[in-house]
Scaffold this active site. Structure first.
Site, mmCIF file in Angstrom:
data_model
loop_
_atom_site.group_PDB
_atom_site.id
_atom_site.type_symbol
_atom_site.label_atom_id
_atom_site.label_comp_id
_atom_site.label_asym_id
_atom_site.label_seq_id
_atom_site.Cartn_x
_atom_site.Cartn_y
_atom_site.Cartn_z
ATOM 1 N N THR A 253 -3.450 0.048 6.662
ATOM 2 C CA THR A 253 -3.222 0.309 5.219
ATOM 3 C C THR A 253 -3.454 1.818 5.052
ATOM 4 O O THR A 253 -2.773 2.409 4.292
ATOM 5 C CB THR A 253 -4.301 -0.510 4.479
ATOM 6 N N ARG B 178 -6.789 -5.618 23.685
ATOM 7 C CA ARG B 178 -6.333 -4.476 24.956
ATOM 8 C C ARG B 178 -6.107 -3.065 24.290
ATOM 9 O O ARG B 178 -5.856 -3.119 23.085
ATOM 10 C CB ARG B 178 -4.939 -5.194 25.485
ATOM 11 N N GLU C 205 -28.995 5.927 14.162
ATOM 12 C CA GLU C 205 -29.444 7.316 14.765
ATOM 13 C C GLU C 205 -29.485 7.394 16.096
ATOM 14 O O GLU C 205 -29.351 8.387 16.700
ATOM 15 C CB GLU C 205 -31.180 7.644 14.503
ATOM 16 N N TYR D 96 -6.577 -7.762 16.711
ATOM 17 C CA TYR D 96 -7.178 -7.482 15.495
ATOM 18 C C TYR D 96 -7.378 -8.839 14.934
ATOM 19 O O TYR D 96 -8.363 -9.033 14.614
ATOM 20 C CB TYR D 96 -6.701 -6.533 14.628
ATOM 21 N N SER E 277 0.896 -1.314 -0.035
ATOM 22 C CA SER E 277 -0.004 -0.103 -0.103
ATOM 23 C C SER E 277 0.898 1.247 -0.079
ATOM 24 O O SER E 277 0.392 2.098 -0.725
ATOM 25 C CB SER E 277 -0.939 -0.139 1.133
ATOM 26 N N GLU F 104 9.332 -5.796 -6.012
ATOM 27 C CA GLU F 104 8.680 -6.592 -5.042
ATOM 28 C C GLU F 104 8.987 -7.826 -5.019
ATOM 29 O O GLU F 104 9.152 -8.435 -6.275
ATOM 30 C CB GLU F 104 7.135 -6.447 -5.334
ATOM 31 N N HIS G 165 -34.342 7.831 10.414
ATOM 32 C CA HIS G 165 -35.010 6.962 10.984
ATOM 33 C C HIS G 165 -35.714 6.048 10.243
ATOM 34 O O HIS G 165 -36.175 6.519 9.071
ATOM 35 C CB HIS G 165 -35.923 7.617 12.050
ATOM 36 N N GLU H 227 -10.583 -11.202 14.457
ATOM 37 C CA GLU H 227 -11.444 -11.341 13.199
ATOM 38 C C GLU H 227 -11.558 -12.688 12.783
ATOM 39 O O GLU H 227 -12.483 -13.230 12.104
ATOM 40 C CB GLU H 227 -10.726 -10.520 12.260
ATOM 41 N N CYS I 289 -2.010 -5.978 2.288
ATOM 42 C CA CYS I 289 -3.650 -5.609 2.305
ATOM 43 C C CYS I 289 -4.047 -6.274 1.250
ATOM 44 O O CYS I 289 -5.301 -7.065 1.364
ATOM 45 C CB CYS I 289 -3.460 -4.058 2.318
ATOM 46 N N ARG J 168 -3.719 -14.568 26.165
ATOM 47 C CA ARG J 168 -3.071 -14.371 27.780
ATOM 48 C C ARG J 168 -3.621 -13.450 28.464
ATOM 49 O O ARG J 168 -3.421 -13.644 30.032
ATOM 50 C CB ARG J 168 -1.454 -13.780 27.378
ATOM 51 N N CYS K 279 -6.233 -7.322 4.623
ATOM 52 C CA CYS K 279 -7.651 -6.767 4.538
ATOM 53 C C CYS K 279 -8.629 -7.090 3.533
ATOM 54 O O CYS K 279 -9.677 -7.583 3.799
ATOM 55 C CB CYS K 279 -7.446 -5.244 4.264
ATOM 56 N N TYR L 110 -3.205 -3.050 -9.570
ATOM 57 C CA TYR L 110 -2.229 -2.540 -8.993
ATOM 58 C C TYR L 110 -0.937 -2.383 -9.997
ATOM 59 O O TYR L 110 -0.190 -1.250 -10.294
ATOM 60 C CB TYR L 110 -1.529 -3.372 -7.887
ATOM 61 N N LYS M 21 -9.284 -11.184 3.829
ATOM 62 C CA LYS M 21 -9.861 -11.235 5.074
ATOM 63 C C LYS M 21 -11.315 -10.827 5.007
ATOM 64 O O LYS M 21 -12.348 -11.567 5.492
ATOM 65 C CB LYS M 21 -8.980 -10.360 6.109
ATOM 66 N N GLY N 170 -5.281 -11.936 21.146
ATOM 67 C CA GLY N 170 -6.646 -11.138 21.218
ATOM 68 C C GLY N 170 -6.616 -9.880 20.749
ATOM 69 O O GLY N 170 -7.268 -9.020 21.217
HETATM 70 P P1 NDP Z 1 -2.112 -7.080 17.716
HETATM 71 O O1 NDP Z 1 -0.865 -6.346 18.078
HETATM 72 O O2 NDP Z 1 -3.358 -6.302 17.347
HETATM 73 O O3 NDP Z 1 -2.222 -8.558 18.793
HETATM 74 C C1 NDP Z 1 -1.536 -9.083 18.980
HETATM 75 C C2 NDP Z 1 -2.007 -10.001 20.112
HETATM 76 O O4 NDP Z 1 -1.250 -11.230 20.441
HETATM 77 C C3 NDP Z 1 -2.389 -9.459 21.431
HETATM 78 O O5 NDP Z 1 -3.633 -9.692 21.921
HETATM 79 C C4 NDP Z 1 -1.337 -9.609 22.270
HETATM 80 O O6 NDP Z 1 -1.505 -9.678 23.531
HETATM 81 C C5 NDP Z 1 -0.989 -10.908 21.858
HETATM 82 N N1 NDP Z 1 0.417 -11.380 22.144
HETATM 83 C C6 NDP Z 1 1.301 -10.901 21.866
HETATM 84 N N2 NDP Z 1 2.634 -11.198 22.155
HETATM 85 C C7 NDP Z 1 2.244 -12.456 22.714
HETATM 86 C C8 NDP Z 1 2.889 -13.494 23.425
HETATM 87 N N3 NDP Z 1 4.369 -13.480 23.423
HETATM 88 N N4 NDP Z 1 2.315 -14.596 23.975
HETATM 89 C C9 NDP Z 1 0.860 -14.457 23.845
HETATM 90 N N5 NDP Z 1 0.069 -13.555 23.166
HETATM 91 C C10 NDP Z 1 0.800 -12.483 22.773
HETATM 92 O O7 NDP Z 1 -1.603 -7.826 16.305
HETATM 93 P P2 NDP Z 1 -2.219 -8.658 15.302
HETATM 94 O O8 NDP Z 1 -1.130 -9.620 14.634
HETATM 95 O O9 NDP Z 1 -3.559 -8.809 15.700
HETATM 96 O O10 NDP Z 1 -2.568 -7.438 14.298
HETATM 97 C C11 NDP Z 1 -1.135 -6.759 13.714
HETATM 98 C C12 NDP Z 1 -1.639 -5.297 13.470
HETATM 99 O O11 NDP Z 1 -2.307 -5.495 12.041
HETATM 100 C C13 NDP Z 1 -2.642 -4.644 14.377
HETATM 101 O O12 NDP Z 1 -2.295 -4.071 15.477
HETATM 102 C C14 NDP Z 1 -3.469 -3.748 13.675
HETATM 103 O O13 NDP Z 1 -2.786 -2.481 13.512
HETATM 104 C C15 NDP Z 1 -3.351 -4.340 11.850
HETATM 105 N N6 NDP Z 1 -4.597 -4.995 11.614
HETATM 106 C C16 NDP Z 1 -5.738 -4.262 11.434
HETATM 107 C C17 NDP Z 1 -7.020 -4.659 10.933
HETATM 108 C C18 NDP Z 1 -8.043 -3.715 10.740
HETATM 109 O O14 NDP Z 1 -7.983 -2.550 10.863
HETATM 110 N N7 NDP Z 1 -9.244 -4.284 10.904
HETATM 111 C C19 NDP Z 1 -7.169 -6.099 10.915
HETATM 112 C C20 NDP Z 1 -5.877 -6.835 11.024
HETATM 113 C C21 NDP Z 1 -4.894 -6.270 11.656
HETATM 114 P P3 NDP Z 1 -1.634 -8.559 24.780
HETATM 115 O O15 NDP Z 1 -2.911 -7.717 24.267
HETATM 116 O O16 NDP Z 1 -1.576 -8.951 25.943
HETATM 117 O O17 NDP Z 1 -0.308 -7.623 24.369
#
Ligand code: NDP
Length: 461
Positions: A313, A207, A443, A180, A15, A35, A438, A184, A43, A201, A48, A99, A51, A178
């Site tokens: 993106t 978070r 709304e 994105y 992107s 590339e 409405h 998803e 993306c 975790r 994106c 692209y 997905k 936990g």
């Molecule tokens: P994130 O950083 O969002 O989440 C990583 C997750 O993994 C967190 O829940 C984190 O826990 C957990 N984690 C990290 N390290 C460990 C570990 N050593 N052991 C256990 N759990 C762990 O990363 P993602 O890979 O989900 O996504 C990457 C990025 O891509 C996002 O931050 C976002 O910016 C982008 N993205 C955006 C989307 C959208 O706009 N819809 C869709 C997909 C991706 P903890 O919370 O405790 O740190």
């Protein structure tokens, strides 16, 4: 006569790199982009776009179910993973073609190879060994998903790169993380009919998001039959005759067909020659840049996920555009990373802009919170009991809306428009004088009148 072969060599046609290439070429720069995988980047190729197509696919199951209450007699629906993934890949191929065409049309030369930096003005194309002298180099190589933490048998897991290429829909899947991506894909596989365990975790998903949103998502996922294994980790993975056995930190062993590890992404800076030429990287390997995306080496810039600023993106696109404006166009342009609307394509979807309630209390002190939770009209006949949550955070001193949080069908679409208002600095009074559309769910965003009274302090989110 310039002693450079090109004005700009871009490494990475995702992107950020594609946008920078096209805009720079539009300013008259001679541009080459390398590339190593596929034009379009994460993306388009394995993020994106595919997905979101999976998210769409996963939501039909519920639509078929909901239709009955509206009088439709829907025969037992059957999902064909092979047919879906074939169509999905066809669409990805089509977009990659667009692209490439757009780069061609802009006069940008595409090199299908990995490229590495040899000195502040030289890039080596690995496929041919050719060396290209460039006035500027832009690093736009993105990031990759990790299999961290390293555990015995960890390589039995797959990441979001491989998930698009599964030969069949897993009957049972363990999703680890936990954030994105974990949230998803847990929603996607649950919708498609897999038995999903989402292991994280922490004690809540997502978070950093508003606590009410985190609670609502947890409740919705549990209601949808996703098994939430919170406050747990995985100690080891073992191949067993009927799948993969995951030994969890509480001693239980879970046997599944696939393990999707979604514990974060890391910048693709290894073996690129960056450190050798003096570019500084941070502790996670991200390229350190200033507000104009310039590294410590004046001829080398970096945009997108490789800089680990806001890994989205639209931000990479903005950074690439701003870089081209700064270096080849009308002058220095910065990207504002402060106020970013974003959506999580869970089901139900989440849309957010601005501060969570907890963060707003820390930042602004006195705030008003408006929130509402209701069952949307469609649920009355469909029998779907899922609720919508909407929340506005208002800074008391200025009446400015500093946070909007939505968990609802189409929350991504809603937050894009609410995002315009918040970006413009809209006040609660502006929301109030906006006439409601409405009957819609959205709304409610303009009809909340009474601040929510907090009875006990909330956690900082
Ligand atoms: P994130 O950083 O969002 O989440 C990583 C997750 O993994 C967190 O829940 C984190 O826990 C957990 N984690 C990290 N390290 C460990 C570990 N050593 N052991 C256990 N759990 C762990 O990363 P993602 O890979 O989900 O996504 C990457 C990025 O891509 C996002 O931050 C976002 O910016 C982008 N993205 C955006 C989307 C959208 O706009 N819809 C869709 C997909 C991706 P903890 O919370 O405790 O740190």
């Amino acid at each position: 006569m310039s002693n450079f072969d090109v004005d700009l060599f871009v490494i990475g046609a995702g992107s950020g790199g594609v946008r920078a290439s096209r805009i720079a070429a539009g300013y008259g720069a001679r541009v080459m982009v390398a590339e190593e995988y596929r034009v379009g980047g994460t993306c388009v190729i394995r993020g994106c776009v595919p997905k979101k197509l999976m998210v769409y696919a996963s939501r039909y199951a519920e639509d078929f179910k909901d239709a009955a209450g509206f009088g439709w007699d829907v025969p037992e629906p059957r999902f064909d993973w092979t047919a879906f993934t074939r169509n999905m890949h066809k669409e990805v191929d089509r977009l990659e073609g667009i692209y490439r065409t757009n780069l061609d049309k802009a006069g940008v030369e595409i090199v299908d190879s990995r490229a590495v930096i040899e000195d502040p003005h030289t890039v080596r194309i690995l496929k041919t060994g050719e060396r290209i002298r460039a006035r500027y180099i832009l690093v736009a190589v993105g990031a990759h998903p990790t299999l961290e933490p390293i555990i015995p048998g960890g390589d039995l897991g797959i990441t979001s790169n491989e998930v698009f290429h599964l030969k069949e829909l897993p009957e049972r899947i363990l999703v680890i993380g936990g954030g994105y991506i974990a949230v998803e894909f847990a929603g996607v596989f649950a919708g498609l009919g897999s038995r999903v365990t989402l292991l994280h975790r922490g004690d809540k998903l997502l978070r950093g998001f508003d606590e009410d949103v985190r609670d609502a998502l947890g409740a919705a996922y549990a209601h949808r039959g996703i098994d939430l294994a919170l406050s747990r980790t995985v100690h080891r993975l073992d191949k067993v005759p009927d799948g993969i056995a995951a030994t969890l930190s509480d001693g239980t062993v879970l046997t599944v067909d696939q393990v999707l590890v979604a514990t974060g992404r890391r910048p693709n800076t290894a073996n690129l020659g960056l450190e050798d030429v003096g570019v500084s990287l941070d502790e996670v390997g991200a390229v350190i840049v200033d507000g104009y995306s310039q590294t410590i080496i004046p001829s080398i810039y970096a945009v997108g996920d490789v800089t680990n600023r806001a890994n989205l993106t639209p931000i990479a696109i903005r950074e690439g555009h701003a870089f081209a404006d700064t270096v080849f166009g009308d002058g220095p342009t910065m990207v504002d990373h402060e106020l970013i609307p974003t959506a999580v394509f869970s089901t139900p979807e989440i849309g957010v802009i601005g501060c969570s309630e907890g963060a707003a209390r820390e930042r602004y002190g006195e705030i008003d919170v408006y929130k509402t939770s209701f069952r949307p009209m469609k649920g009355t006949l469909s029998g779907n009991h899922e609720r919508v949550l909407m929340k506005l955070i208002v800074e008391k001193a200025t009446d400015k809306v500093v946070g909007v949080h939505i968990i609802s069908p189409d929350a991504g679409e809603m937050i894009q428009l609410a995002g315009v208002a918040v970006t413009m600095g809209a006040t609660k009074a502006d929301f109030d004088r906006t006439v409601a559309v409405h009957p819609t769910a959205a709304e409610e965003l303009v009809t909340m009148r009474t601040p929510f009274v907090v009875k006990k302090p909330v956690d900082v989110g």
